[in-house]
Design an enzyme around this catalytic site. Structure first.
Site, PDB file in Angstrom:
ATOM      1  CG  HIS A  77      15.094  34.815  30.708  1.00 14.01           C
ATOM      2  ND1 HIS A  77      15.728  35.455  29.825  1.00 14.01           N
ATOM      3  CD2 HIS A  77      15.858  34.934  32.063  1.00 14.01           C
ATOM      4  CE1 HIS A  77      16.641  36.347  30.231  1.00 14.01           C
ATOM      5  NE2 HIS A  77      16.904  35.750  31.569  1.00 14.01           N
TER       6      HIS A  77
ATOM      7  CB  CYS B 250      26.069  42.509  53.550  1.00 19.17           C
ATOM      8  SG  CYS B 250      25.336  41.377  52.388  1.00 19.17           S
TER       9      CYS B 250
ATOM     10  CB  CYS C 233      28.926  39.801  53.539  1.00 16.31           C
ATOM     11  SG  CYS C 233      27.377  39.427  54.269  1.00 16.31           S
TER      12      CYS C 233
ATOM     13  CE  LYS D 131      18.575  43.579  32.986  1.00 14.11           C
ATOM     14  NZ  LYS D 131      19.824  43.890  33.825  1.00 14.11           N
TER      15      LYS D 131
ATOM     16  CB  CYS E 170      27.132  36.908  51.246  1.00 14.06           C
ATOM     17  SG  CYS E 170      25.912  37.925  51.411  1.00 14.06           S
TER      18      CYS E 170
ATOM     19  CE  LYS F 285      16.543  35.251  36.703  1.00 14.33           C
ATOM     20  NZ  LYS F 285      17.557  34.360  37.276  1.00 14.33           N
TER      21      LYS F 285
ATOM     22  CG  HIS G 128      19.076  32.605  29.075  1.00 14.74           C
ATOM     23  ND1 HIS G 128      18.185  32.693  30.122  1.00 14.74           N
ATOM     24  CD2 HIS G 128      20.264  32.954  29.500  1.00 14.74           C
ATOM     25  CE1 HIS G 128      18.606  32.942  31.191  1.00 14.74           C
ATOM     26  NE2 HIS G 128      19.925  33.198  31.013  1.00 14.74           N
TER      27      HIS G 128
ATOM     28  CG  HIS H  76      23.331  38.756  55.134  1.00 14.47           C
ATOM     29  ND1 HIS H  76      23.954  38.443  54.036  1.00 14.47           N
ATOM     30  CD2 HIS H  76      22.572  37.475  55.730  1.00 14.47           C
ATOM     31  CE1 HIS H  76      23.796  37.487  53.596  1.00 14.47           C
ATOM     32  NE2 HIS H  76      23.122  36.735  54.706  1.00 14.47           N
TER      33      HIS H  76
END
Length: 535
Positions: free
Chosen positions: A21, A155, A130, A305, A133, A308, A24, A158
């Site tokens: 994006h 977590c 976790c 900021k 994860c 995404k 970068h 989850h």
RNA sequence: GGGGCGGUAGCUCAGCUGGUUAGAGCAGUGGACUCAUAAUCCAUCGGUCACGGGUUCAAGUCCCGUCCGCCCUACCA
């Protein structure tokens, strides 16, 4: 800095599973402009960028797509990251991938040395794990449980309790370096820039450093620990070393000596890795710390900021397809004070393109070339006795060149561009005041007309040179149109620190029709769709 | 909780170690000009410098407090 000094500049290496994006892109462009400036000024310049391909996240996303992590990385690098450099006209000298042998060999040499010298020891890592994860979580990634898990840490993804697990692995004695790091920040106030970033780092280190767990054994996508191949190296330890391995650490001492130490351009989110862990690693290995670690700010979209997840991520091509790569480069470096957060908006981009690039610089070039063509059949006239107005232009050019170089030296490309732009503004005013179209009607003013147009053309010569690191495409077009190459050589060969010297453009040069440097854009709205979404 | 950075004209921002009527660019308004990409140039409108105290001969600029925003607090530029 004198001519011929080493200038080795790096960008962070990108995690390829991200979609490129404009953040970068901003980092790449900033490093590239600084690199091009130093290169054209005669410094022994090397710009490095690349990708960081190890780690559990890559392993997992590859598996989800039915690929090996290596195949997945190859694909992302080829389809997204190499093309990004082309989109933005980045002239990097090297591109390192952490999966390359040169990197892996260098990394192993480095950690072996640290191990041999006693900076690495075996310890117990304890952390919240976790199961969902399949990874350890930081405190910040955990939340208080609710319902049946009331009172327990769960977590955040989850919402299930995490387990406190212990794992035997290797630790780097980072805590040993606290005092030396503080001394470094003290002795070299410009080591971490800007000032605000330095303050954060100093405060952080003063709070105390703990040793760093640098190995993992729960998955295997990484660089093996040389003396214990059941473990792989922690991704950040691996990634940071790219700056050294790319320059030949442990393999090509001559080149490493020539390039090192580097200047690192980083986003402020990864400042600590570069300003704390990285110099500590280098100190342990007996290698000089970087020259500077410069943290740039965030791009803010709508005051927040860019992210995404909030769908404010913008792909670089959305901008370059409408405005071109030069405009992208110019806009982000001109409109944002390097080191501070900066607001991005299509309106601002569009307004600056129109006012500064098209109406300011582009139109200036256009009117000067058109008048030389019209009044002197395209042959650059000689200048004769200069008036105060002409001398004022010379003074502006001289000052702009000096100020711009000084600004680039202190990592202030926005100030450098502003300094250069004084030439654009002064020259537009000068032409309006001198009224060459009036002089052209009086044969007795022929010499005066020649001097005015020479002054304008020579100003463009200086502009082309000074702006070439920022606007490589447009300035090349202008250089050709000015007919400067036959006498002066290629634009990229023009010594930047000599750009302010008056009288370089040869009278008698032939100008040619100039295609609009920055054509008007009728519909400056972004190319439809917001950010592309990852698969 | 701790830490960092901000809050200055409609918008984006400068204002360094405190010192004459607070600046720039863009936008707005008026005018000039025609070489040029309906461009350029000149002029002009526009601010209780977040708020409240304090230090000082003098504060946007230092100190204290309050409010608001953003960010960091160990693996997203």
């Amino acid at each position: 800095m004198s001519s011929g000094d080493s200038f080795y500049i790096t960008t962070p290496i990108f995690y390829p599973s991200d979609v490129p994006h404009i953040g970068h892109g901003y980092t790449e462009v900033a490093a590239d402009v600084l690199a091009r400036w130093h290169r054209q000024a005669g410094d022994d310049t090397w710009m490095l960028t690349g990708t960081d391909e190890h780690g559990q996240k890559m392993l997992r996303t590859a598996a989800a797509g039915g690929m090996t992590p290596g195949e997945w990385a190859d694909r992302l690098v080829e389809e997204s990251w190499i093309p990004l450099l082309d989109t933005l006209d980045i002239a990097n000298d090297d591109f390192i991938r952490t999966t390359q042998k040169r990197h892996e060999d260098g990394v192993q040499a480095f950690v072996s040395k640290l191990h041999d010298d006693g900076f690495i020891y075996t310890g117990e890592y304890e952390g919240y794990y976790c199961v969902g994860c399949e990874e350890y979580k930081q405190q910040s990634e955990l939340v208080e449980g609710t319902g049946p898990f009331e009172g327990q840490l769960v977590c955040a993804i989850h919402s299930k309790p995490v387990e406190l697990l212990q794992e035997r692995n290797y630790f780097f004695r980072m805590s040993d370096f606290q005092e030396r790091l503080l001394a470094l920040y003290e002795e070299r106030p410009d080591f971490v820039q800007p000032e605000s970033a330095r303050n954060e780092v100093v405060q952080f280190v003063k709070q105390g450093l703990s040793d760093l767990s640098i190995s993992r054994s729960s998955f295997d996508w990484g660089i093996p620990i040389p003396w214990d191949e059941k473990h792989i190296l922690y991704v950040w330890f691996d990634a940071l070393l790219n700056y050294a391995t790319a320059a030949g650490y442990g393999q090509d001492d001559e080149n490493f000596t020539r390039r090192w130490p580097a200047v690192h351009i980083v986003g402020k989110d990864i400042l600590r890795f570069h300003a704390v862990i990285w110099p500590a690693m280098l100190m342990a290995a007996g290698v000089e710390v970087p020259k500077h670690v410069f943290a740039h700010g965030w791009l803010l979209v709508g005051g927040e900021k860019m992210s995404k997840s909030k769908l404010t991520g913008i792909a670089p091509e959305q901008i370059t397809e409408v405005f071109g790569s030069d405009a992208f480069r110019y806009y982000f470096l001109r409109a944002i004070a390097f080191g501070q957060d900066g607001s991005f908006s299509w309106e601002d981009l569009s307004a600056r393109y129109q006012a500064e690039l098209a109406n300011g610089f582009g139109n200036l070039a256009s009117r000067v070339v058109a008048m030389i063509t019209r009044y002197f059949d395209g042959v650059v006239p000689a200048e004769t006795a200069p008036t105060d107005a002409d001398l004022a232009i010379r003074a502006t050019v001289t000052k702009a060149a000096i100020d711009a170089d000084a600004a680039m030296e202190r990592f202030a490309p926005h100030e450098a561009i502003a300094a250069i732009w004084t030439i654009v503004d002064e020259l537009n005013g000068y032409i309006t005041e001198q009224e060459p179209w009036v002089l052209a009607k009086d044969e007795a003013q022929r010499e005066r007309l020649g001097t005015v147009l020479y002054t304008a053309a020579e100003g463009l010569r200086a502009l082309a040179t000074l702006l070439s690191p920022v606007l490589p495409k447009a300035t090349t077009t202008l250089w050709d149109a000015l007919g400067a190459a036959p006498a002066l050589g290629a634009l990229a060969e023009q010594p930047l620190r000599d750009a302010g010297r008056w009288g370089q453009l040869a009278a008698g040069a032939t100008v040619t029709k100039l295609a609009g440097l920055f054509p008007r854009i009728e519909d400056p709205t972004p190319a439809a769709a917001p950010a592309r979404v990852t698969a």
